[in-house]
Design a protein around this motif. Structure first.
Motif, short mmCIF file in Angstrom:
data_model
loop_
_atom_site.label_atom_id
_atom_site.label_comp_id
_atom_site.label_asym_id
_atom_site.label_seq_id
_atom_site.Cartn_x
_atom_site.Cartn_y
_atom_site.Cartn_z
N MET A 1 0.87 -1.12 0.05
CA MET A 1 0.07 -0.01 -0.17
C MET A 1 0.80 1.07 0.07
O MET A 1 0.43 2.29 -0.43
CB MET A 1 -1.03 0.03 1.27
N ALA A 2 2.03 1.21 0.67
CA ALA A 2 2.99 2.02 0.62
C ALA A 2 3.30 2.54 -0.86
O ALA A 2 3.41 4.09 -1.34
CB ALA A 2 4.31 2.00 1.21
N ALA A 3 3.50 1.93 -1.90
CA ALA A 3 3.47 2.08 -3.09
C ALA A 3 2.46 2.95 -3.76
O ALA A 3 2.57 3.91 -4.50
CB ALA A 3 3.87 0.87 -4.01
N THR A 4 1.25 2.62 -3.40
CA THR A 4 -0.08 3.16 -3.98
C THR A 4 0.27 4.41 -3.51
O THR A 4 0.12 5.62 -4.14
CB THR A 4 -1.43 2.50 -3.57
N ARG A 5 0.44 4.61 -2.21
CA ARG A 5 0.36 6.10 -1.54
C ARG A 5 1.34 6.80 -2.02
O ARG A 5 1.42 8.08 -2.42
CB ARG A 5 0.52 5.94 -0.04
N ARG A 6 2.64 6.16 -2.34
CA ARG A 6 3.84 7.15 -3.06
C ARG A 6 3.15 7.51 -4.44
O ARG A 6 3.73 8.64 -4.85
CB ARG A 6 5.07 6.19 -3.18
N PHE A 7 2.51 6.63 -5.12
CA PHE A 7 1.99 7.02 -6.53
C PHE A 7 1.20 8.27 -6.40
O PHE A 7 1.58 9.08 -7.27
CB PHE A 7 1.06 5.92 -7.15
N TRP A 8 0.24 8.23 -5.56
CA TRP A 8 -0.68 9.30 -5.52
C TRP A 8 -0.07 10.65 -5.13
O TRP A 8 -0.29 11.84 -5.64
CB TRP A 8 -1.86 9.06 -4.47
N HIS A 9 1.16 10.55 -4.29
CA HIS A 9 1.76 11.55 -3.66
C HIS A 9 2.59 12.14 -4.93
O HIS A 9 2.60 13.52 -4.92
CB HIS A 9 2.75 11.02 -2.32
N ARG A 10 3.26 11.43 -5.54
CA ARG A 10 3.97 12.02 -6.71
C ARG A 10 3.20 12.60 -7.77
O ARG A 10 3.27 13.50 -8.25
CB ARG A 10 4.77 10.98 -7.29
N PHE A 11 1.89 11.73 -7.86
CA PHE A 11 1.04 12.27 -9.03
C PHE A 11 0.60 13.41 -8.65
O PHE A 11 0.34 14.38 -9.70
CB PHE A 11 0.07 11.12 -9.26
N LEU A 12 0.06 13.80 -7.62
CA LEU A 12 -0.56 15.09 -7.16
C LEU A 12 0.49 16.14 -6.96
O LEU A 12 0.31 17.23 -7.24
CB LEU A 12 -1.36 14.84 -5.84
N ALA A 13 1.80 15.84 -6.74
CA ALA A 13 2.91 16.74 -6.60
C ALA A 13 3.03 17.43 -8.18
O ALA A 13 3.54 18.41 -8.22
CB ALA A 13 4.19 16.20 -6.18
N TYR A 14 2.84 16.45 -9.10
CA TYR A 14 3.15 17.00 -10.49
C TYR A 14 1.74 17.48 -10.73
O TYR A 14 0.71 17.15 -11.22
CB TYR A 14 3.08 15.59 -11.35
N ARG A 15 1.73 18.89 -10.63
CA ARG A 15 0.38 19.59 -10.27
C ARG A 15 -0.34 19.56 -11.87
O ARG A 15 -1.66 19.50 -11.59
CB ARG A 15 0.61 21.28 -10.09
N ALA A 16 0.31 19.74 -13.00
CA ALA A 16 -0.49 19.66 -14.31
C ALA A 16 -1.13 18.42 -14.44
O ALA A 16 -2.29 18.34 -14.83
CB ALA A 16 0.82 19.79 -15.34
N GLY A 17 -0.65 17.36 -13.68
CA GLY A 17 -1.34 16.09 -13.69
C GLY A 17 -2.46 16.06 -13.15
O GLY A 17 -3.44 15.61 -13.51
N ALA A 18 -2.48 16.59 -11.80
CA ALA A 18 -3.79 16.91 -11.03
C ALA A 18 -4.67 17.62 -11.76
O ALA A 18 -5.80 17.31 -11.87
CB ALA A 18 -3.26 17.52 -9.68
N ALA A 19 -4.49 18.75 -12.47
CA ALA A 19 -5.23 19.46 -13.15
C ALA A 19 -5.91 18.82 -14.48
O ALA A 19 -7.12 18.82 -14.48
CB ALA A 19 -4.60 20.89 -13.49
N ALA A 20 -5.11 18.13 -15.04
CA ALA A 20 -5.57 17.26 -16.01
C ALA A 20 -6.57 16.36 -15.65
O ALA A 20 -7.64 16.09 -16.16
CB ALA A 20 -4.47 16.61 -16.76
N THR A 21 -6.37 15.56 -14.46
CA THR A 21 -7.11 14.73 -13.99
C THR A 21 -8.58 15.20 -13.75
O THR A 21 -9.64 14.76 -14.13
CB THR A 21 -6.70 14.13 -12.66
N ILE A 22 -8.52 16.54 -13.10
CA ILE A 22 -9.93 17.22 -12.76
C ILE A 22 -10.66 17.51 -13.93
O ILE A 22 -11.94 17.09 -14.05
CB ILE A 22 -9.66 18.43 -11.87
N TYR A 23 -9.80 18.04 -15.05
CA TYR A 23 -10.50 18.27 -16.30
C TYR A 23 -11.35 17.00 -17.06
O TYR A 23 -12.24 17.14 -17.28
CB TYR A 23 -9.20 18.86 -17.18
N VAL A 24 -10.26 15.94 -16.99
CA VAL A 24 -10.90 14.74 -17.63
C VAL A 24 -12.06 14.08 -16.89
O VAL A 24 -13.05 13.99 -17.48
CB VAL A 24 -9.84 13.46 -17.89
N LEU A 25 -12.07 14.15 -15.39
CA LEU A 25 -13.33 13.82 -14.86
C LEU A 25 -14.52 14.98 -15.16
O LEU A 25 -15.53 14.14 -15.45
CB LEU A 25 -12.95 13.83 -13.40
#
Lengths: 277, 326
Positions: A1-25
């Protein structure tokens, strides 16, 4: 589970990725809503023909008096359907073919790699347009053609990953337990190659949306479907009098493709253990 | 060098063969009678259909048909476009000149701008420059190129009236001599810019990486140690090495820029293959559509081989490593 948490942590740190996720949703919600809601007809004609953007029609109207904003909202469905289904089909096809080629090697591998090279060299838009023009438009056909053109990208990636992973020690360990080769492939090798495939698959969604838009722009889509590319096609006819017919649908395509490309990059770097961010 | 050339040709042969087979398969896989795929939807003279049926052996087994099809292609028979009343081969080659002109312009612009950007950044530039280049390539990768063309027309031709919107030459006062050349160049600016945006980014990225790489090489250190000026080292030692990857990145992207040109031509009413392509879609002129696919695909394969050979000619290491491995 630590790996999953690390994934989300990095993913959200990548701000453009987070914005893109919201847009796609948001796009997904819009697409579903346009399919569920009845009572609104984006094909509705009116006497208010070729009106520039105004409070009544925020993005203006087209040559038949249809609202451009409504068209863009209803066009989400086509773009997302084509994007997701073509990417999914190409990914499944590419994973199966690439994994088989990488795992078993030999003549099959050679032939697959040669064929994928052909698809890499060939100008894919032209081939897609020729096939769709000759077989007639239709969403299913367009999806099939795009998947046919895109699978080699995934297959090459998958093959490389499988060749790398299959010689790692843990796979040898499983092999020593007497597990059959295809089971090893399905349960040990492929799951470990998921990360780059997911990133590449997301990029294909963007490519597919772009390709569908280009086909529609060239008039290769059915007239009763509202799509952004088709809107740009009429924008071209009225380029000199109605800038809003080009500007807004094109922006929708651009931002959406950009979002999927950012998302692909974000997934790629979030899943890559070598990135430090 | 000859061995290397032969190995590249041995690579191209099967690829071209596969392209021909794809074209053949399209005729047979699309719904409907293959004869229609070979002739198109335009009215044909009586007897022509029977002639084609016989020429391509449509009543024979599929393997014989493939043989006949390849034989016809080898003779340069790509079919006849009834919409244009011309054989496909001549028509495509004729229009290809204008598309090549557009591509040449776009690729030259990309090469110059990309290298200038890379050099302007120099080694000092940090993450800001890199982010800029990344942003540019991301935009170039995501933007529908025909839409970019439309926006450029709206802004620079219709609103600002700085540049011509469409066509290749001014129709009102047809210039001659040098005036005609500058007139065409003037008309090229917007379409070439639309095609080039993506390449500027990839050339800039590749050029920067290779400039940095070349600068860290021992021979540059030696040159500096000899007391040569920075400028001399940059021009005589760094650039020639750094430009090799630029040549290859442009060559290998020939196909993308060809597609880009075809997509953009419609917007600018540029008289090349793209315009021929879209009118053939409207006319359901299948032999012409297939001819355009066949010839552009083969052109991309040729561009790849030429790039490989050029790479080897520019970089002796490629040749010698080939010799060692083979």
């Amino acid at each position: 589970m630590a790996a999953t948490r690390r994934f989300w942590h990095r993913f959200l740190a990548y701000r453009a990725g987070a914005a893109a996720t919201i847009y796609v949703l948001v796009l997904v919600v819009i697409a579903v809503a346009t399919q569920l809601l009845s009572g609104v007809d984006p094909h509705q004609l009116s006497n208010e023909v070729m009106r520039a953007p105004s409070p009544a029609h925020l993005l203006g109207t087209d040559e038949l008096g249809r609202d451009v904003l409504l068209g863009i909202v209803y066009g989400v469905w086509v773009s997302l359907t084509v994007g997701f289904s073509a990417a999914l089909a190409a990914t499944v096809l590419g994973v199966v073919i690439g994994a088989t080629a990488g795992h078993y090697g030999g003549a099959f591998d050679l032939i697959v790699m040669r064929i994928s090279e052909v698809f890499q060299v060939v100008p894919s838009f032209i081939l897609a347009a020729v096939i769709v023009a000759m077989s007639g438009p239709g969403l299913t056909r367009v999806v099939m053609v795009i998947a046919l053109l895109a699978w080699p990208q995934i297959a090459r990636l998958m093959r490389g990953e499988v060749i790398r992973i299959k010689q790692l020690e843990f796979v040898d360990a499983v092999r020593c337990l007497g597990v059959r080769e295809w089971v090893i492939l399905a349960t040990e090798v492929i799951p470990n190659a998921v990360a780059p495939i997911l990133a590449a698959g997301t990029l294909i969604v963007g490519q597919a949306i772009l390709l569908e838009a280009a086909l529609s722009f060239f008039g290769l889509s059915s007239a009763d479907l509202i799509s952004w590319g088709r809107m740009l096609n009429s924008g071209q006819r009225f380029l000199f009098n109605a800038w809003w017919l080009s500007l807004f649908p094109g922006t929708a395509i651009f931002v959406t493709v950009l979002a999927f490309n950012l998302l692909g990059d974000a997934i790629g770097s979030a899943l890559n253990p070598r990135t430090t961010r | 060098m000859r061995g290397y050339l032969l190995s590249r040709l041995a690579w191209a042969g099967p690829i071209v063969f596969c392209i021909l087979v794809i074209n053949f398969l399209i005729i047979h896989v699309v719904p409907g009678d293959p004869i229609q795929a070979l002739v198109g939807d335009f009215p044909t003279p009586p007897g022509y259909i029977e002639q084609i049926r016989h020429e391509f052996g449509l009543d024979q087994p599929i393997s014989t048909q493939l043989g006949l099809y390849l034989l016809n292609l080898a003779e340069g028979n790509l079919g006849f476009s009834f919409a244009n009343r011309q054989p496909v081969l001549g028509l495509v080659l004729d229009r290809a000149r204008f598309t090549l002109l557009l591509m040449l312009q776009a690729l030259t612009a990309a090469a110059i701008l990309g290298v200038v950007l890379a050099l302007a950044a120099a080694p000092r530039a940090g993450s800001l420059y890199d982010s800029g280049i990344t942003a540019l390539s991301l935009i170039g990768f995501s933007v529908p190129i025909f839409w970019l063309g439309q926006i450029l027309v709206i802004v620079f031709a219709i609103k600002l009236r700085w540049l011509p919107a469409q066509g290749m030459i001014s129709l009102r006062d047809t210039p001659t001599g040098w005036a005609a050349v500058t007139d065409v160049l003037w008309h090229l600016i917007l379409p070439a810019f639309s095609v080039t945006i993506y390449y500027v980014a990839i050339v800039a990225r590749v050029a920067r990486a290779s400039v940095l790489d070349a600068m860290s090489q021992d021979f540059v250190l030696t040159a500096k140690a000899k007391g040569l000026s920075r400028r001399y080292v940059l021009w005589r030692h760094v650039l020639p090495n750094a430009l090799i990857p630029v040549v290859t990145v442009i060559g290998y992207n020939f196909g993308y820029s060809l597609t880009g040109a075809i997509l953009v031509e419609t917007v600018f009413a540029w008289p090349g293959l793209g315009n021929l392509f879209i009118t053939s879609i409207g006319n359901r002129d299948y032999p012409l559509l297939q001819g355009i696919f066949l010839l552009t695909a083969i052109a991309v394969v040729i561009a790849n081989v030429v790039t490989d050979v050029l790479y080897a000619a520019l970089d002796p290491r490629v040749r010698s490593s080939y010799g060692r491995n083979a």
